[in-house]
Design an enzyme around this catalytic site. Structure first.
Site, PDB file in Angstrom:
ATOM      1  CB  SER A  33      -0.886   0.065   1.259  1.00  0.00           C
ATOM      2  OG  SER A  33      -1.734  -1.029   1.332  1.00  0.00           O
ATOM      3  CG  HIS A  64      -2.641  -2.097  -3.341  1.00  0.00           C
ATOM      4  ND1 HIS A  64      -1.608  -2.961  -3.080  1.00  0.00           N
ATOM      5  CD2 HIS A  64      -3.098  -1.699  -2.140  1.00  0.00           C
ATOM      6  CE1 HIS A  64      -1.467  -3.084  -1.780  1.00  0.00           C
ATOM      7  NE2 HIS A  64      -2.356  -2.336  -1.183  1.00  0.00           N
ATOM      8  CG  HIS A  86      -4.833  -7.024   0.289  1.00  0.00           C
ATOM      9  ND1 HIS A  86      -4.837  -6.101  -0.734  1.00  0.00           N
ATOM     10  CD2 HIS A  86      -3.791  -6.717   1.087  1.00  0.00           C
ATOM     11  CE1 HIS A  86      -3.830  -5.274  -0.548  1.00  0.00           C
ATOM     12  NE2 HIS A  86      -3.179  -5.621   0.549  1.00  0.00           N
ATOM     13  CE1 TYR A  88      -8.790  -5.502   1.198  1.00  0.00           C
ATOM     14  CE2 TYR A  88      -7.121  -6.209   2.778  1.00  0.00           C
ATOM     15  CZ  TYR A  88      -7.555  -5.344   1.788  1.00  0.00           C
ATOM     16  OH  TYR A  88      -6.732  -4.332   1.367  1.00  0.00           O
ATOM     17  CD  GLU A  89      -8.166  -6.669  -3.103  1.00  0.00           C
ATOM     18  OE1 GLU A  89      -8.526  -6.251  -4.216  1.00  0.00           O
ATOM     19  OE2 GLU A  89      -6.970  -6.726  -2.750  1.00  0.00           O
ATOM     20  CB  ALA A 116       0.974  -0.237   4.835  1.00  0.00           C
ATOM     21  CG  MET A 217      -5.199  -6.253   6.892  1.00  0.00           C
ATOM     22  SD  MET A 217      -6.550  -5.228   6.341  1.00  0.00           S
ATOM     23  CE  MET A 217      -6.838  -4.224   7.818  1.00  0.00           C
ATOM     24  CB  SER A 218      -0.409  -8.233   2.727  1.00  0.00           C
ATOM     25  OG  SER A 218       0.646  -7.424   3.227  1.00  0.00           O
ATOM     26  CG  ASN A 241      -1.759   2.509  11.571  1.00  0.00           C
ATOM     27  OD1 ASN A 241      -1.443   2.018  10.486  1.00  0.00           O
ATOM     28  ND2 ASN A 241      -2.351   1.820  12.531  1.00  0.00           N
ATOM     29  CG  HIS A 255      -6.962   2.805   2.701  1.00  0.00           C
ATOM     30  ND1 HIS A 255      -5.996   1.814   2.857  1.00  0.00           N
ATOM     31  CD2 HIS A 255      -7.056   3.023   1.365  1.00  0.00           C
ATOM     32  CE1 HIS A 255      -5.530   1.480   1.662  1.00  0.00           C
ATOM     33  NE2 HIS A 255      -6.152   2.192   0.741  1.00  0.00           N
TER      34      HIS A 255
HETATM   35  N1  HPA Z   1      -3.923  -2.903  11.097  1.00  0.00           N
HETATM   36  C1  HPA Z   1      -3.941  -3.770  10.079  1.00  0.00           C
HETATM   37  N2  HPA Z   1      -3.387  -3.514   8.899  1.00  0.00           N
HETATM   38  C2  HPA Z   1      -2.767  -2.323   8.746  1.00  0.00           C
HETATM   39  C3  HPA Z   1      -2.714  -1.374   9.773  1.00  0.00           C
HETATM   40  C4  HPA Z   1      -3.317  -1.682  11.022  1.00  0.00           C
HETATM   41  O1  HPA Z   1      -3.316  -0.891  11.975  1.00  0.00           O
HETATM   42  N3  HPA Z   1      -2.016  -0.300   9.294  1.00  0.00           N
HETATM   43  C5  HPA Z   1      -1.667  -0.612   8.015  1.00  0.00           C
HETATM   44  N4  HPA Z   1      -2.129  -1.837   7.676  1.00  0.00           N
END
Ligand code: HPA
Length: 280
Positions: A33, A64, A86, A88-89, A116, A217-218, A241, A255
């Site tokens: 990302s 992406h 991903h 989740y898609e 990310a 998530m990857s 974050n 996001h």
């Molecule tokens: N959680 C899950 N996936 C993420 C996060 C998060 O805080 N930040 C970037 N991808």
């Protein structure tokens, strides 16, 4: 949609790539990302949109871009994925990791994977880069494992060892590159969750207790398939974050925030990746 993808399907995708490129890459790069611009440094790239490669999973997520670049970077022939799909898609784990199987068929021996991630370790800050030392693959442990299903014995063993998912020598090389360039890298355990929701405070406290330093998530499924095939892996998380473990403090994640921080770490990530490639 099939759950399990076959060797023949991966070979079909690999043949298209070979037909459309002058290069024989030995290093693969997956850009997560907000990190696609890392591919811009490639000289004279051959560019193939994902949708023109049979069976290739295409991401629908903003941030992406979906294309494959092949070319030279720091003296290496590389194949770069600008963007990834991903779980989740809606893709099966087998479908999601088809690109790594294709990389193996193309002769790629080293995989550099970026993502990310949310920072769980209180010693981390937004904008840090974390070398991934090990992973907690929650979807995999719960049954969504890309190695589930018929085993391709020509790629790797039925029961692959996972005692060193991320290569120690590549990590040492990355630390050295960063030191020379004047910045430091965090190192830690990456927890992979299925998403698409960001985690609740209770889930985050659970991940912290389990030993996770960052969450995303990857990556973990791709790394399993790469290790199954005996590829060496370097994994780098950009901490976009810091997660909120406190239910009384309603600070959330967006996001947009994840994408914005991606761009601020790009100069360091570029130096790191270039430095590692030049030493391979
Ligand atoms: N959680 C899950 N996936 C993420 C996060 C998060 O805080 N930040 C970037 N991808």
């Amino acid at each position: 949609m099939n759950e399990f993808f076959t060797r023949a399907q991966s070979e079909g995708a690999a043949a298209i790539i070979q037909n459309r490129s002058r290069y024989q890459p030995t290093v693969g790069l997956i850009l997560g990302s907000g990190l696609s611009s890392l591919g811009d440094a490639i000289q004279y790239p051959d560019i193939i949109p994902y949708r023109e490669i049979p069976h290739w999973p295409v991401s629908t997520v903003h941030g992406h871009s979906g294309r494959l670049l092949l070319g030279n970077l720091e003296g290496q022939q590389v194949l770069v994925m600008q963007g990834r799909a991903h779980f989740y898609e809606g893709y099966s784990m087998s479908h999601l990791t088809l690109p790594v199987r294709v990389m193996n068929i193309l002769g790629i021996k080293t995989l550099l994977v970026t993502n990310a991630a949310g920072g769980i370790n209180a010693g981390f800050q937004v904008g840090d880069l974390m070398l991934i030392r090990d992973q907690l693959n929650f979807p995999g442990m719960a049954g969504h494992n890309p190695l589930r299903g018929p085993n391709d014995d020509s790629a790797g063993p039925r029961f692959p060892d996972m005692s060193e998912p991320y290569d120690g020598a590549l990590r040492a090389m990355a630390h050295q590159v960063a030191r020379t360039a004047g910045f430091t890298l965090q190192e830690g355990v990456y927890a992979c969750v299925a998403g698409p929701n960001y985690e609740s405070p209770a889930e985050l406290r659970f991940l912290r207790l389990a030993g996770a330093d960052a969450v995303g998530m990857s990556t973990a499924p791709e790394v399993l398939v790469a290790r199954h095939a005996g590829m060496r892996v370097l994994g780098i998380s950009t901490i976009t974050n810091m997660v909120n473990l406190d239910p009384l403090n309603a600070a959330g994640v967006s996001h947009e925030e994840v994408l914005a921080v991606g761009s601020s770490v790009i100069p360091r990530l570029v130096r790191l990746i270039h430095g590692v490639l030049s030493q391979l």
